[in-house]
Design an enzyme around this catalytic site. Structure first.
Site, mmCIF file in Angstrom:
data_model
loop_
_atom_site.group_PDB
_atom_site.id
_atom_site.type_symbol
_atom_site.label_atom_id
_atom_site.label_comp_id
_atom_site.label_asym_id
_atom_site.label_seq_id
_atom_site.Cartn_x
_atom_site.Cartn_y
_atom_site.Cartn_z
ATOM 1 N N LYS A 176 0.833 -1.200 0.000
ATOM 2 C CA LYS A 176 0.000 0.000 0.000
ATOM 3 C C LYS A 176 0.869 1.252 0.000
ATOM 4 O O LYS A 176 2.076 1.177 0.270
ATOM 5 C CB LYS A 176 -0.904 -0.026 1.247
ATOM 6 C CG LYS A 176 -1.893 -1.199 1.272
ATOM 7 C CD LYS A 176 -2.795 -1.121 2.501
ATOM 8 C CE LYS A 176 -3.828 -2.250 2.492
ATOM 9 N NZ LYS A 176 -4.805 -2.093 3.595
ATOM 10 N N TYR A 182 -12.625 -3.214 -2.860
ATOM 11 C CA TYR A 182 -13.099 -3.019 -1.494
ATOM 12 C C TYR A 182 -14.621 -2.955 -1.419
ATOM 13 O O TYR A 182 -15.185 -2.289 -0.542
ATOM 14 C CB TYR A 182 -12.455 -1.762 -0.888
ATOM 15 C CG TYR A 182 -11.030 -1.969 -0.420
ATOM 16 C CD1 TYR A 182 -10.608 -3.176 0.137
ATOM 17 C CD2 TYR A 182 -10.106 -0.936 -0.476
ATOM 18 C CE1 TYR A 182 -9.310 -3.359 0.582
ATOM 19 C CE2 TYR A 182 -8.795 -1.110 -0.026
ATOM 20 C CZ TYR A 182 -8.408 -2.326 0.509
ATOM 21 O OH TYR A 182 -7.132 -2.503 0.963
ATOM 22 N N PHE A 240 -16.470 5.519 6.281
ATOM 23 C CA PHE A 240 -15.146 6.021 5.874
ATOM 24 C C PHE A 240 -14.609 5.288 4.646
ATOM 25 O O PHE A 240 -13.400 5.261 4.412
ATOM 26 C CB PHE A 240 -14.158 5.935 7.048
ATOM 27 C CG PHE A 240 -14.264 4.659 7.836
ATOM 28 C CD1 PHE A 240 -15.083 4.573 8.954
ATOM 29 C CD2 PHE A 240 -13.538 3.535 7.465
ATOM 30 C CE1 PHE A 240 -15.186 3.399 9.677
ATOM 31 C CE2 PHE A 240 -13.641 2.351 8.186
ATOM 32 C CZ PHE A 240 -14.477 2.285 9.294
ATOM 33 N N ARG A 290 -1.352 -14.494 4.524
ATOM 34 C CA ARG A 290 -2.254 -13.809 5.461
ATOM 35 C C ARG A 290 -1.683 -13.850 6.870
ATOM 36 O O ARG A 290 -1.728 -12.864 7.600
ATOM 37 C CB ARG A 290 -3.633 -14.478 5.487
ATOM 38 C CG ARG A 290 -4.598 -14.075 4.413
ATOM 39 C CD ARG A 290 -5.086 -12.656 4.507
ATOM 40 N NE ARG A 290 -6.165 -12.427 5.442
ATOM 41 C CZ ARG A 290 -6.923 -11.332 5.429
ATOM 42 N NH1 ARG A 290 -6.706 -10.372 4.539
ATOM 43 N NH2 ARG A 290 -7.874 -11.158 6.307
ATOM 44 N N THR A 307 -5.805 -6.997 10.847
ATOM 45 C CA THR A 307 -5.988 -5.718 10.146
ATOM 46 C C THR A 307 -5.387 -4.531 10.903
ATOM 47 O O THR A 307 -4.678 -3.707 10.315
ATOM 48 C CB THR A 307 -7.500 -5.469 9.911
ATOM 49 O OG1 THR A 307 -8.048 -6.613 9.249
ATOM 50 C CG2 THR A 307 -7.726 -4.230 9.062
ATOM 51 N N ARG A 354 2.302 -6.335 9.671
ATOM 52 C CA ARG A 354 1.565 -5.227 10.287
ATOM 53 C C ARG A 354 2.004 -5.018 11.736
ATOM 54 O O ARG A 354 2.109 -3.886 12.204
ATOM 55 C CB ARG A 354 0.067 -5.505 10.193
ATOM 56 C CG ARG A 354 -0.467 -5.362 8.752
ATOM 57 C CD ARG A 354 -1.821 -5.996 8.580
ATOM 58 N NE ARG A 354 -2.460 -5.666 7.308
ATOM 59 C CZ ARG A 354 -3.597 -6.209 6.897
ATOM 60 N NH1 ARG A 354 -4.212 -7.117 7.654
ATOM 61 N NH2 ARG A 354 -4.121 -5.868 5.741
ATOM 62 N N ASN A 393 -1.954 0.162 6.994
ATOM 63 C CA ASN A 393 -1.433 -1.100 7.531
ATOM 64 C C ASN A 393 -0.562 -1.873 6.531
ATOM 65 O O ASN A 393 -0.519 -3.097 6.523
ATOM 66 C CB ASN A 393 -2.583 -1.961 8.082
ATOM 67 C CG ASN A 393 -3.615 -2.291 7.023
ATOM 68 O OD1 ASN A 393 -3.471 -1.910 5.865
ATOM 69 N ND2 ASN A 393 -4.642 -3.020 7.406
ATOM 70 N N HIS A 425 -1.938 -5.341 1.622
ATOM 71 C CA HIS A 425 -3.160 -6.106 1.387
ATOM 72 C C HIS A 425 -2.742 -7.528 1.063
ATOM 73 O O HIS A 425 -1.761 -7.733 0.342
ATOM 74 C CB HIS A 425 -3.960 -5.540 0.210
ATOM 75 C CG HIS A 425 -5.020 -6.495 -0.262
ATOM 76 N ND1 HIS A 425 -6.236 -6.631 0.379
ATOM 77 C CD2 HIS A 425 -5.027 -7.415 -1.265
ATOM 78 C CE1 HIS A 425 -6.945 -7.569 -0.239
ATOM 79 N NE2 HIS A 425 -6.233 -8.069 -1.237
ATOM 80 N N GLU A 472 -8.858 -11.596 -7.418
ATOM 81 C CA GLU A 472 -8.017 -10.395 -7.261
ATOM 82 C C GLU A 472 -6.820 -10.407 -8.210
ATOM 83 O O GLU A 472 -6.429 -9.354 -8.725
ATOM 84 C CB GLU A 472 -7.559 -10.283 -5.803
ATOM 85 C CG GLU A 472 -8.719 -9.967 -4.872
ATOM 86 C CD GLU A 472 -8.317 -9.760 -3.420
ATOM 87 O OE1 GLU A 472 -9.138 -9.219 -2.667
ATOM 88 O OE2 GLU A 472 -7.191 -10.145 -3.036
HETATM 89 P P1 IDP Z 1 -7.820 -6.837 5.690
HETATM 90 O O1 IDP Z 1 -6.966 -5.876 4.878
HETATM 91 O O2 IDP Z 1 -7.132 -7.252 6.974
HETATM 92 O O3 IDP Z 1 -8.323 -8.017 4.873
HETATM 93 P P2 IDP Z 1 -10.486 -5.637 5.464
HETATM 94 O O4 IDP Z 1 -11.553 -5.738 6.515
HETATM 95 O O5 IDP Z 1 -10.682 -6.411 4.196
HETATM 96 O O6 IDP Z 1 -9.107 -6.018 6.191
HETATM 97 O O7 IDP Z 1 -10.318 -4.088 5.134
HETATM 98 C C1 IDP Z 1 -9.554 -3.674 4.029
HETATM 99 C C2 IDP Z 1 -8.726 -2.469 4.431
HETATM 100 O O8 IDP Z 1 -9.573 -1.354 4.740
HETATM 101 C C3 IDP Z 1 -7.859 -2.678 5.668
HETATM 102 O O9 IDP Z 1 -6.643 -3.337 5.382
HETATM 103 C C4 IDP Z 1 -7.656 -1.253 6.134
HETATM 104 O O10 IDP Z 1 -6.641 -0.594 5.366
HETATM 105 C C5 IDP Z 1 -8.998 -0.621 5.802
HETATM 106 N N1 IDP Z 1 -9.907 -0.677 6.953
HETATM 107 C C6 IDP Z 1 -10.690 -1.719 7.345
HETATM 108 N N2 IDP Z 1 -11.379 -1.421 8.468
HETATM 109 C C7 IDP Z 1 -11.035 -0.146 8.783
HETATM 110 C C8 IDP Z 1 -11.403 0.738 9.856
HETATM 111 O O11 IDP Z 1 -12.194 0.414 10.748
HETATM 112 N N3 IDP Z 1 -10.818 1.975 9.857
HETATM 113 C C9 IDP Z 1 -9.947 2.390 8.878
HETATM 114 N N4 IDP Z 1 -9.577 1.576 7.872
HETATM 115 C C10 IDP Z 1 -10.107 0.336 7.819
HETATM 116 MG MG MG Z 2 -9.686 -7.999 3.301
#
Ligand code: IDP
Ligand code: MG
Length: 153
Positions: free
Chosen positions: A9, A49, A57, A85, A91, A102, A112, A115, A126
């Site tokens: 990212k 996403y 947000f 993973r 996350t 992370r 973070n 991805h 993907e």
């Molecule tokens: P993941 O990346 O661990 O699979 P996902 O739930 O798929 O998590 O969310 C995708 C991305 O969206 C996260 O990696 C993070 O960058 C962002 N994200 C998810 N939840 C939040 C949140 O509550 N606040 C801010 N950013 C978030």
């Molecule tokens: Mg995800």
């Protein structure tokens, strides 16, 4: 062999962590089968996403992914999706275990670093989203052949 997608990212690119993060996967034994820099756009992020579209947000998450170019990468190995993973960590960087990417490099939920596809089915979708077929390479992985020229051994 199983393939998965990672995206380094903007938080990785801007903090000069591209090399360190890729090196972790190489050292683990995952094979890099595709890699390129991309500037992501709103359209591809709406797809990527889609599961977050209901969040207040959502736009901020997409803006963060468009804030600079990213590196997309296909990694291959046995159980690659699960292994990658677990190396990424949970996350929220503040909750991610030390030793995970992370956990070691992020203090943020949003920023973070990486991805990683979350299932074999998602990985296939993907990879198609970010790579053309000819950008994924199947090649033998044999370092001995590259330590010496044929006439040196
Ligand atoms: P993941 O990346 O661990 O699979 P996902 O739930 O798929 O998590 O969310 C995708 C991305 O969206 C996260 O990696 C993070 O960058 C962002 N994200 C998810 N939840 C939040 C949140 O509550 N606040 C801010 N950013 C978030
Ligand atoms: Mg995800």
């Amino acid at each position: 062999m199983e393939k998965t997608l990672i995206i380094l990212k903007p938080s990785a690119v801007q903090r000069s962590l591209i090399g360190e993060v890729i090196q972790r996967f190489e050292k683990k034994g995952l094979q890099v089968c595709g890699m390129k820099m991309m500037q992501l756009k709103n359209e591809i992020l709406n797809e990527h996403y889609a599961h977050l579209a209901h969040l207040p947000f959502f736009q901020r998450i997409k803006d963060s992914m468009m804030a600079s170019p990213v590196i997309v990468c296909c990694l291959q190995g046995k159980d690659a999706v699960r292994v990658v993973r677990s190396m990424a960590g949970v996350t929220n960087g503040r909750d991610a275990a030390p030793g995970t990417i992370r956990g070691d490099y992020s203090m943020s939920v949003q920023e973070n670093i990486i991805h990683a596809s979350d299932s074999v089915e998602t990985a296939a979708i993907e990879l198609k989203r970010f790579f053309k077929d000819e950008e994924i390479f199947e090649y033998a992985f044999n370092p001995m052949n590259f330590l010496y020229a044929g006439n040196e051994v």
